[in-house]
Design an enzyme around this catalytic site. Structure first.
Site, short mmCIF file in Angstrom:
data_model
loop_
_atom_site.label_atom_id
_atom_site.label_comp_id
_atom_site.label_asym_id
_atom_site.label_seq_id
_atom_site.Cartn_x
_atom_site.Cartn_y
_atom_site.Cartn_z
N GLU A 39 10.88 69.63 -4.50
CA GLU A 39 11.11 70.98 -3.98
C GLU A 39 10.30 71.25 -2.71
OE1 GLU A 39 13.46 72.71 -4.83
OE2 GLU A 39 14.00 71.86 -6.77
N TYR A 122 11.16 80.95 -4.45
CA TYR A 122 12.20 79.94 -4.71
C TYR A 122 11.65 78.75 -5.49
CZ TYR A 122 14.79 75.79 -4.53
OH TYR A 122 15.39 74.64 -4.95
N ASP A 140 17.92 80.42 -2.75
CA ASP A 140 17.71 79.64 -1.53
C ASP A 140 18.88 79.89 -0.60
OD1 ASP A 140 19.80 78.27 -2.70
OD2 ASP A 140 19.08 76.32 -2.03
#
Length: 357
Positions: A39, A122, A140
């Site tokens: 991520e 996020y 996102d």
DNA sequence: AAGGCGGGGGA
DNA sequence: TCCCCAGCCTT
């Protein structure tokens, strides 16, 4: 929940089950460390671009403890070329935070995850849902686009009101018992079907109730208001060589490429040739009293960043004695590959065989 | 609330 | 050239 919302979630999950064939190394991963790594790497970064970096980091640092124990310079070398280097700095800080303050165990609540450096709403939602199946909806670029189009929302996504509105909607659509799968589905769907350009509306299982599709708003949604100003900068890099030593420094200013290295920089406010450069105050301050010979002057290269256009030129100077230069240190040429450099410099080094990458 | 922060791919 | 990409941090 209205009928549109139910339709949306059901059709999306159905699409995921029957048609989604997107494959990525971190998909279905349950190790929070690996999820986190992916991520961070993927923030504002295309999957294809981040993919090899993910493989490299996992292979170098299979556990968060190994990442935490790594020297900062080594980690930056692995990150070199990926951009947004604050991510790298924050990632290392978070890894050390986890090993030192969380007993080496990745935190397992949304709030604790989000409190780690480099983790915002996020990324916290992604880790919480993928690793722990906690009911937090991801928001996102993909999700903004899919929701804005399907529900026909023209609130700017880069406004405070827009963020709140989309976050509320995203959360209301989340099937709380199936967060991981749903979050993965909506992002895959945005990347594969509801793409920014030329979305595959003909094959879209949501088309029947998609507002943008019915009202010809596909190319108008989502709405963004802010426009970036691109400024031009002129970097004149002096490659000062003494035998096989080259002078470099680490960039520390509140500027681009923080924590990366560079050669002796004389920034000018317009394109400057070597003659004019020698009368520049910064040049004189650094090299004014040192006898040198001009060995090579490169062509000007251009690098387009999101918010800046960098014109850079490399001037190789050779000196007979080893001078002391404020802020710069001499490094043996063969040692250059121990330091991380911005792309514009690594490109020059490669092209001139100054370093093997 | 706004601005800054990389690099690359596609139109 | 411009836009976008599994955004976040600072001011």
């Amino acid at each position: 929940m209205g009928s549109g919302e139910i339709f949306f979630t059901e059709k999306l999950l159905e699409w995921n089950k029957e048609q989604n064939n997107r494959n990525m190394p971190w998909k279905g991963e349950k190790d929070p460390y690996r999820i986190w790594l992916s991520e961070i790497i993927l923030q504002q970064t295309r999957v294809e671009q981040g993919w090899p970096y993910y493989e490299r980091f996992i292979s170098h640092y299979p556990t968060v403890q190994q990442l935490a124990a790594a020297p900062e310079e080594e980690v930056f070398r692995l990150w070199q070329g990926l951009g947004y280097y604050a991510r790298c700095k924050n990632m290392l800080a978070a890894a050390r935070d986890i090993t030192e303050n969380h007993g080496g165990k990745f935190p397992s609540t949304y709030e604790q995850i989000k409190s780690l450096k480099g983790i915002g709403p996020y990324t916290a939602a992604a880790i919480a849902s993928f690793a722990f199946n906690l009911p937090h909806a991801v928001l996102d670029g993909n999700v903004y686009r899919v929701l804005a189009r399907f529900f026909g929302i023209d609130t700017p996504i880069d406004s405070h009101a827009g963020k709140k509105q989309f976050a509320g909607l995203a959360q209301s659509l989340l099937p709380t018992d199936n967060a991981a799968s749903y979050n993965q589905s909506i992002m895959d769907f945005g990347a594969v079907v509801c793409k920014p350009q030329q979305p595959a509306c003909d094959d879209c299982p949501l088309q029947k109730k998609c507002v943008a599709c019915h009202q010809q708003l596909i190319s108008l949604l989502p709405v963004k208001t802010k426009k970036i100003q691109v400024k031009k900068r002129y970097f004149n890099y002096i490659i000062l060589q003494h035998n096989d030593n080259i002078y470099i420094r680490k960039r520390t200013a509140n500027d681009i490429w923080q924590n990366l290295h560079e050669f002796i920089l004389v920034e000018t406010d317009s394109a400057t040739d070597i003659t004019a450069l020698q009368s520049h105050a910064m040049f004189k301050q650094l090299l004014g009293n040192i006898p040198f010979s001009i060995e090579k002057v490169s062509a000007v290269s251009k690098q387009q960043l999101t918010h800046q256009t960098i014109f850079s030129q490399f001037i190789t100077l050779r000196v007979a004695d080893l001078p002391t230069l404020n802020g710069y240190i001499p490094v043996q040429q063969q040692q250059l590959n121990n330091y991380a450099f911005p792309k514009t410099i690594t490109t020059y080094l490669e092209r001139n065989s100054l370093q093997l990458f």
